[in-house]
Design an enzyme around this catalytic site. Structure first.
Site, mmCIF file in Angstrom:
data_model
loop_
_atom_site.group_PDB
_atom_site.id
_atom_site.type_symbol
_atom_site.label_atom_id
_atom_site.label_comp_id
_atom_site.label_asym_id
_atom_site.label_seq_id
_atom_site.Cartn_x
_atom_site.Cartn_y
_atom_site.Cartn_z
ATOM 1 C CG ASP A 1 -2.277 0.595 0.962
ATOM 2 O OD1 ASP A 1 -2.360 1.480 0.089
ATOM 3 O OD2 ASP A 1 -3.259 0.217 1.636
ATOM 4 C CG ASP B 1 -9.691 0.710 -0.432
ATOM 5 O OD1 ASP B 1 -8.685 0.663 -1.169
ATOM 6 O OD2 ASP B 1 -9.629 0.605 0.810
#
Ligand SMILES: *[C@@H]1O[C@H](CO)[C@@H](O)[C@H](O)[C@H]1NC(C)=O
Ligand SMILES: *[C@@H]1O[C@H](CO)[C@@H](O)[C@H](O)[C@H]1NC(C)=O
Ligand SMILES: *[C@@H]1O[C@H](CO)[C@@H](O)[C@H](O)[C@H]1NC(C)=O
Length: 344
Positions: free
Chosen positions: A167, A228
């Site tokens: 990430d 997301d």
């Protein structure tokens, strides 16, 4: 599903031409992995950062959750149709590194350790994915890999990890973000272990500059371009529209070894109707997307299961030529036509 011979032959010819163009030269991460889009399960959308095992032992982020998913993936047909990677997302870590600066899992939720979990997953004929972050902390605030890329890559390799989702929260600046993603790619390579490298590099760059996808493809096996997914039609529509709007930039770089990642399949959860679930499966297949389910395989509706295990749709997604489909027309707001054929 079964086009006439003539059309089929012509289609094949066109696909072959495109395939040769793709295979020529070395233009991707040369680790031999993800020759077709990765398939598996990833905990995030469904289980988020649920760390409260006292209140919710059945659904918290713990070794038990991944073992149960591995059991089911092996026993209930998932592995047979190609779902292979059981992936941990954020919130598996302890709050601090150990005295030797090594990462360690939360001791209460992963009492047997990650190596044991990897061994267990491997014993089922499956692979284990893990999560870290290029910055100082993960998105949920656990210790990040910044300053420890080599050590963390080594740790993952020693544990027997097969995929790293990396990430980009809490990065220092854009140069360090890019350098960090590259350094981790090299560090993974240097471990000598086959570890699929899943990046979010372009997503964190887009607000500032257009990412260099040629560069990204050299270092990553797949890459997230936008925020997301959530369990809703609106989220799905936004991702599909984003992909179509940016297809001239992102479609040509996809191919064996490197893929655009529109995020998890949310089929089998609460937010999508049956038709909307079919739409996600179809579009993800056309987009040559990694197929990472985020749902509860212990308790899934039979229609959703049949859709996720549909071998004809999976075969489109797993086509060895790896050409990402694109939107050819947008007749209206409600009607889009997508194609698996060659680029415009
Ligand atoms: C990446 O690796 C190079 C070479 O070892 C090093 O000089 C640089 O500081 C590293 N960058 C980051 C962000 O870790
Ligand atoms: C590391 O990179 C080299 C050169 O690109 C490649 O041949 C090799 O297979 C890679 N090894 C791993 C474990 O990824
Ligand atoms: C993108 O990165 C590649 C190296 O991977 C480089 O050759 C190319 O010049 C870069 N493109 C731009 C527009 O900076």
């Amino acid at each position: 599903m079964e086009p006439g011979k003539g059309i089929g032959g012509r289609l094949l010819g066109l696909l072959l031409v495109a395939g040769l163009a793709l295979l020529r030269g070395s233009w991707g991460l040369e680790n031999g992995l993800a020759r077709t889009p990765v398939m598996g399960w990833l905990h995030w959308e469904r289980f988020l950062c649920n760390v409260d095992c006292r209140a919710d032992p059945h659904n918290c982020i713990s070794e038990q959750l991944y073992m149960q998913m591995a059991d089911i993936m092996a026993a209930e047909g998932w592995k047979d149709v190609g779902y292979e990677y059981v992936c941990i997302d954020d919130c598996w870590l302890a709050a601090r590194r150990d005295d030797n600066h090594r990462l360690q899992p939360d001791p209460l939720r992963f009492p047997s350790g990650i190596k044991h979990l990897a061994d267990y997953v491997h014993s089922k004929g499956l692979k284990l994915g893990i999560y870290q972050d290029v910055g100082t902390h993960t998105c949920a605030g656990y210790p990040g890999s910044f300053g420890f890329y080599e050590l963390d890559a080594q740790t993952f390799a020693e544990w027997g990890v097969d995929l790293l989702k990396f990430d980009g929260c809490n990065f220092i600046n854009l140069d360090m973000l890019i350098e960090g993603y590259k350094n981790m790619s090299l560090a993974l390579n240097q471990t000598g272990r086959n570890i699929v490298y899943s990046c979010e590099w372009p997503f964190y760059l887009w607000p500032f500059v257009q990412p260099n996808y040629t560069d990204i493809r050299k270092y990553c096996n797949q890459w997230r371009n936008h925020g997301d997914i959530s369990d809703s039609w609106n989220s799905l529509k936004n991702i599909i529209s984003w992909t179509a709007a940016h297809q001239s930039v992102i479609q040509p770089v996809a191919g064996p070894g490197g893929w655009n990642d529109p995020d998890m399949l949310v089929i089998g959860n609460f937010g999508l109707s049956k038709d909307q679930q079919v739409t996600q499966m179809a579009l993800w297949a056309i987009m040559a997307a990694p197929l990472l389910m985020s749902n509860d395989l212990r308790n899934i509706n039979p229609d959703s299961k049949a859709l996720l295990q549909n071998q004809y749709i999976i075969a489109i997604n797993q086509d060895p030529l790896g050409i990402q489909g694109h939107r050819v027309t947008r007749a209206s707001h409600d009607f889009n036509c997508w194609s698996l054929m060659l680029r415009r």
